[in-house]
Design a protein around this motif. Structure first.
Motif, PDB file in Angstrom:
ATOM      1  N   ASP A  82       0.859  -1.174   0.000  1.00  0.00           N
ATOM      2  CA  ASP A  82       0.000   0.000   0.000  1.00  0.00           C
ATOM      3  C   ASP A  82       0.905   1.237   0.000  1.00  0.00           C
ATOM      4  O   ASP A  82       2.060   1.168   0.438  1.00  0.00           O
ATOM      5  CB  ASP A  82      -0.877  -0.042   1.260  1.00  0.00           C
ATOM      6  CG  ASP A  82      -1.804   1.156   1.356  1.00  0.00           C
ATOM      7  OD1 ASP A  82      -2.214   1.680   0.301  1.00  0.00           O
ATOM      8  OD2 ASP A  82      -2.122   1.576   2.482  1.00  0.00           O
ATOM      9  N   GLY A  83       0.371   2.354  -0.464  1.00  0.00           N
ATOM     10  CA  GLY A  83       1.144   3.592  -0.468  1.00  0.00           C
ATOM     11  C   GLY A  83       1.661   3.971   0.915  1.00  0.00           C
ATOM     12  O   GLY A  83       2.714   4.598   1.047  1.00  0.00           O
ATOM     13  N   GLY A 332      -3.805   4.101   1.244  1.00  0.00           N
ATOM     14  CA  GLY A 332      -3.188   4.408   2.542  1.00  0.00           C
ATOM     15  C   GLY A 332      -2.396   5.701   2.493  1.00  0.00           C
ATOM     16  O   GLY A 332      -2.370   6.479   3.461  1.00  0.00           O
ATOM     17  N   LEU A 333      -1.762   5.940   1.354  1.00  0.00           N
ATOM     18  CA  LEU A 333      -1.017   7.198   1.164  1.00  0.00           C
ATOM     19  C   LEU A 333      -1.981   8.384   1.220  1.00  0.00           C
ATOM     20  O   LEU A 333      -1.680   9.427   1.821  1.00  0.00           O
ATOM     21  CB  LEU A 333      -0.292   7.124  -0.189  1.00  0.00           C
ATOM     22  CG  LEU A 333       0.475   8.341  -0.677  1.00  0.00           C
ATOM     23  CD1 LEU A 333       1.528   8.781   0.337  1.00  0.00           C
ATOM     24  CD2 LEU A 333       1.151   8.021  -2.016  1.00  0.00           C
ATOM     25  N   ILE A 334      -3.149   8.219   0.635  1.00  0.00           N
ATOM     26  CA  ILE A 334      -4.164   9.282   0.673  1.00  0.00           C
ATOM     27  C   ILE A 334      -4.635   9.534   2.108  1.00  0.00           C
ATOM     28  O   ILE A 334      -4.886  10.669   2.506  1.00  0.00           O
ATOM     29  CB  ILE A 334      -5.349   8.951  -0.272  1.00  0.00           C
ATOM     30  CG1 ILE A 334      -4.867   9.006  -1.722  1.00  0.00           C
ATOM     31  CG2 ILE A 334      -6.524   9.888  -0.044  1.00  0.00           C
ATOM     32  CD1 ILE A 334      -5.861   8.475  -2.742  1.00  0.00           C
ATOM     33  N   ARG A 335      -4.724   8.454   2.925  1.00  0.00           N
ATOM     34  CA  ARG A 335      -5.109   8.633   4.328  1.00  0.00           C
ATOM     35  C   ARG A 335      -4.089   9.546   5.036  1.00  0.00           C
ATOM     36  O   ARG A 335      -4.445  10.402   5.814  1.00  0.00           O
ATOM     37  CB  ARG A 335      -5.201   7.289   5.075  1.00  0.00           C
ATOM     38  CG  ARG A 335      -6.156   6.256   4.462  1.00  0.00           C
ATOM     39  CD  ARG A 335      -7.622   6.497   4.794  1.00  0.00           C
ATOM     40  NE  ARG A 335      -8.219   7.636   4.169  1.00  0.00           N
ATOM     41  CZ  ARG A 335      -8.542   7.738   2.881  1.00  0.00           C
ATOM     42  NH1 ARG A 335      -8.312   6.775   2.039  1.00  0.00           N
ATOM     43  NH2 ARG A 335      -9.108   8.836   2.427  1.00  0.00           N
ATOM     44  N   ILE A 336      -2.805   9.348   4.721  1.00  0.00           N
ATOM     45  CA  ILE A 336      -1.758  10.168   5.340  1.00  0.00           C
ATOM     46  C   ILE A 336      -1.870  11.616   4.857  1.00  0.00           C
ATOM     47  O   ILE A 336      -1.772  12.560   5.635  1.00  0.00           O
ATOM     48  CB  ILE A 336      -0.365   9.569   5.027  1.00  0.00           C
ATOM     49  CG1 ILE A 336      -0.249   8.177   5.680  1.00  0.00           C
ATOM     50  CG2 ILE A 336       0.753  10.478   5.508  1.00  0.00           C
ATOM     51  CD1 ILE A 336       0.950   7.351   5.218  1.00  0.00           C
ATOM     52  N   ALA A 358      -2.979  13.404  14.790  1.00  0.00           N
ATOM     53  CA  ALA A 358      -3.783  12.543  13.919  1.00  0.00           C
ATOM     54  C   ALA A 358      -3.121  11.188  13.765  1.00  0.00           C
ATOM     55  O   ALA A 358      -1.912  11.050  13.965  1.00  0.00           O
ATOM     56  CB  ALA A 358      -3.938  13.199  12.551  1.00  0.00           C
ATOM     57  N   VAL A 359      -3.919  10.197  13.421  1.00  0.00           N
ATOM     58  CA  VAL A 359      -3.341   8.928  12.966  1.00  0.00           C
ATOM     59  C   VAL A 359      -3.845   8.673  11.548  1.00  0.00           C
ATOM     60  O   VAL A 359      -4.937   9.120  11.175  1.00  0.00           O
ATOM     61  CB  VAL A 359      -3.685   7.701  13.859  1.00  0.00           C
ATOM     62  CG1 VAL A 359      -3.154   7.858  15.263  1.00  0.00           C
ATOM     63  CG2 VAL A 359      -5.160   7.409  13.853  1.00  0.00           C
ATOM     64  N   ALA A 360      -3.029   7.972  10.786  1.00  0.00           N
ATOM     65  CA  ALA A 360      -3.415   7.569   9.429  1.00  0.00           C
ATOM     66  C   ALA A 360      -2.910   6.162   9.232  1.00  0.00           C
ATOM     67  O   ALA A 360      -1.802   5.833   9.645  1.00  0.00           O
ATOM     68  CB  ALA A 360      -2.804   8.509   8.400  1.00  0.00           C
ATOM     69  N   SER A 361      -3.756   5.343   8.598  1.00  0.00           N
ATOM     70  CA  SER A 361      -3.342   3.945   8.457  1.00  0.00           C
ATOM     71  C   SER A 361      -3.448   3.452   7.025  1.00  0.00           C
ATOM     72  O   SER A 361      -4.209   3.968   6.216  1.00  0.00           O
ATOM     73  CB  SER A 361      -4.183   3.046   9.373  1.00  0.00           C
ATOM     74  OG  SER A 361      -5.442   2.784   8.795  1.00  0.00           O
ATOM     75  N   GLY A 362      -2.650   2.436   6.739  1.00  0.00           N
ATOM     76  CA  GLY A 362      -2.702   1.739   5.462  1.00  0.00           C
ATOM     77  C   GLY A 362      -2.790   0.254   5.744  1.00  0.00           C
ATOM     78  O   GLY A 362      -2.563  -0.186   6.872  1.00  0.00           O
TER      79      GLY A 362
END
Lengths: 380, 153
Positions: A82-83, A332-336, A358-362
């Protein structure tokens, strides 16, 4: 962890059937991120791309992206996951001390290939692939049923997540048009086509065309580039057993492990209180609950009880999450990127007030076998 | 796809089909399936029984020796999970006339479950915890298709 900053990003508008080629999209995203940061091609010292040979229909598919992806006469390497995993690789390149600017980009164009069939290639060729009963759709059916059976959650609880994410997507100008629906109801979700019972069409993060790019720089460099960097203060990464039948599908042990590592490195003791916004890669609506619970935002089985609306108790997927658009290798990259937008105050139309952490996940694999999570903080 | 979009779907002259060796553990498993028998193997440390058999227990990170720890298992099991899909798995755009009913079945005496069709059952009849048994192929070949699916006991 040494400070590494996000200093630029760009995501193309997502389409279920884009009218331009993937190489144009890659160029638009990478060039867009460099322009946003006020930099030039020569400033790029390393490129990490994220594509998948099966999704691109050729081997070593990154070799065709040299010119458009910023890799021309630079160093470039590819992550076939994933990104968000590519961001981890980029982070490591920066932390090695050898690079001042990393470009991370990922994406694909599933309007040109049978996405669900390619997911069959993830399965074991010596065992379950031969009968082809397991792909992303059927495994999602198993996962949702497992969650409902274990905790007594209702289909309405899951549909509520899909409703929220479609409504949020309506505020996100880059979301896929088909996912933007501010009038959607729980009944609409439950009455949409069955994919794999109990999963219905509107619960699925539909694969779409899209590419995104992100720039990372070490602290000193980051502060020269922007007054508004977003710092990566924690990252965690873990994976569960391969076969579906070896795992408890109602929970995500790998995300629990990943979250623990990331929160420890970021000094976060109570994620539920300290995190303002979460951008999670939910392949299907029910995964948002499973992943939220694994990250400690709610007790096991209670994910549906927290108010995860924009500016609710804890805003989860204000962008609409993966349901707003799921370009394989970019999601996942977009989530970041979406989490970074929130921290920079640039999520126009779906901004969470005073978002500081914030948290971001892939994720990758059937039923989110493999999870990666980043903790991001804004400001200097 | 848009009608005005030019799509090149030409495979050209390229063709590269892969063969996979199943390995020594699955080889033994498939030899048994051919005789309508299910076997698993047992982790030397935690005692978990795997179907299909594994060389390594991921949890304990130990090798299960090839010549030891095989377990003869019955052809009965429990439905631990199920799903119903109207789609062909390998092509979601084509609907099947009949729903495909898939179960995750834990063979009695094992700790893992396997995904197979649940046969001769209406979706409304399926319950988690239900006892089922293997419906064997008439002419087993020593591959996953020897198990046609599971039927109600």
């Amino acid at each position: 962890m040494e400070k590494v900053g996000i200093v630029g990003y760009y995501q193309v508008k997502m389409y279920s059937d884009a009218n331009y080629g993937r190489y144009e999209m890659i160029f638009e995203a990478v060039r867009g991120a460099i322009d946003m940061a006020g930099l030039k091609k020569k400033d790029i010292s390393t490129v990490i791309s994220c594509t998948n040979d099966y999704y691109d229909g050729r081997t070593i598919s990154n070799c065709f992206t040299v010119e458009v992806g910023g890799g021309y006469m630079a160093d470039e390497s590819k992550v076939e996951m994933d990104g968000a995993h590519a961001v981890l690789y980029g982070l490591m390149r920066i932390l090695s001390g050898n690079h001042k600017l990393a470009v991370i980009w990922g994406g694909s164009m599933p309007s040109c290939f049978p996405y669900h069939s390619t997911r069959l290639y993830e399965t074991d060729p010596t065992w379950e692939r031969q009968l082809a009963y397991v792909n992303d759709i059927t495994s999602a059916g198993f996962q949702m049923r497992s969650y409902m059976e274990k905790y007594g959650a209702s289909a309405e609880d899951i549909a509520k997540v899909a409703v929220k994410n479609h409504k949020n997507a309506a505020k996100n100008p880059l979301a896929v048009a088909e996912a933007q629906n501010s009038n959607i109801t729980i009944e609409d979700v439950l009455n949409s086509d069955i994919y794999a019972d109990p999963v219905t069409e509107l619960m699925v993060a539909q694969p779409c065309d899209g590419v995104a790019a992100l720039l990372l720089a070490p602290e000193r460099q980051a502060l020269k580039i922007t007054d508004n960097p977003v710092w990566i203060t924690g990252v965690g990464y873990s994976q569960d057993a391969y076969y579906l039948g070896d795992r408890n599908l109602y929970e995500s042990k790998s995300m629990e492990m990943a979250g623990k590592i990331a929160f420890e490195s970021a000094g976060i003791k109570n994620p539920q209180k300290e995190i303002d916004v979460a951008e999670l890669f939910e392949s299907n609506a029910h995964e948002e609950l499973i992943l939220s619970e694994a990250l400690g935002f709610a007790d096991k089985g209670k994910g549906a009880t927290i108010n995860s609306d924009i500016n609710g108790e804890l805003s989860i997927n204000p962008s609409g999450g993966a349901i707003s658009g799921n370009p394989p290798c970019a999601t996942g990259l977009i989530r970041i990127i979406e989490a970074a937008k929130q921290l920079r105050g640039e999520a126009h139309g779906y901004q969470v007030n005073n978002a500081k952490k914030a948290v971001a996940s892939g994720q990758i694999g059937m039923c989110a076998q493999n999870n990666i999570v980043f903790v991001l903080e804004g400001g200097n | 796809m848009s009608e005005d979009k030019v799509i090149v779907a030409n495979r050209g002259l390229v063709r590269a089909d892969f063969n996979f060796w199943v390995g020594r553990y699955l080889d033994k498993f498939y030899d048994n399936l051919e005789n309508k028998k299910v076997i698993g193997n047992k982790c030397t440390k935690c005692g978990a029984v795997f179907v299909p058999p594994r060389k390594v227990c991921g949890e304990c990170n130990v090798v299960i020796p090839l010549e030891e720890n095989w377990v003869d298992l019955p052809d009965t099991g429990t439905v631990v999970n199920y799903t119903i899909t109207p789609y062909r798995i390998n092509d979601r755009t084509l609907r099947k006339a009949k729903n495909l009913l898939l179960g995750m079945v834990q063979i009695d005496g094992s700790n893992t479950s396997i995904v197979y069709r649940l046969l001769d059952l209406e979706p409304s009849e399926v319950k988690i915890g239900m006892k089922v048994k293997i419906d064997w192929a008439e002419k087993p070949k020593g591959d996953p298709s020897d198990i046609k699916g599971f039927v109600k006991v």
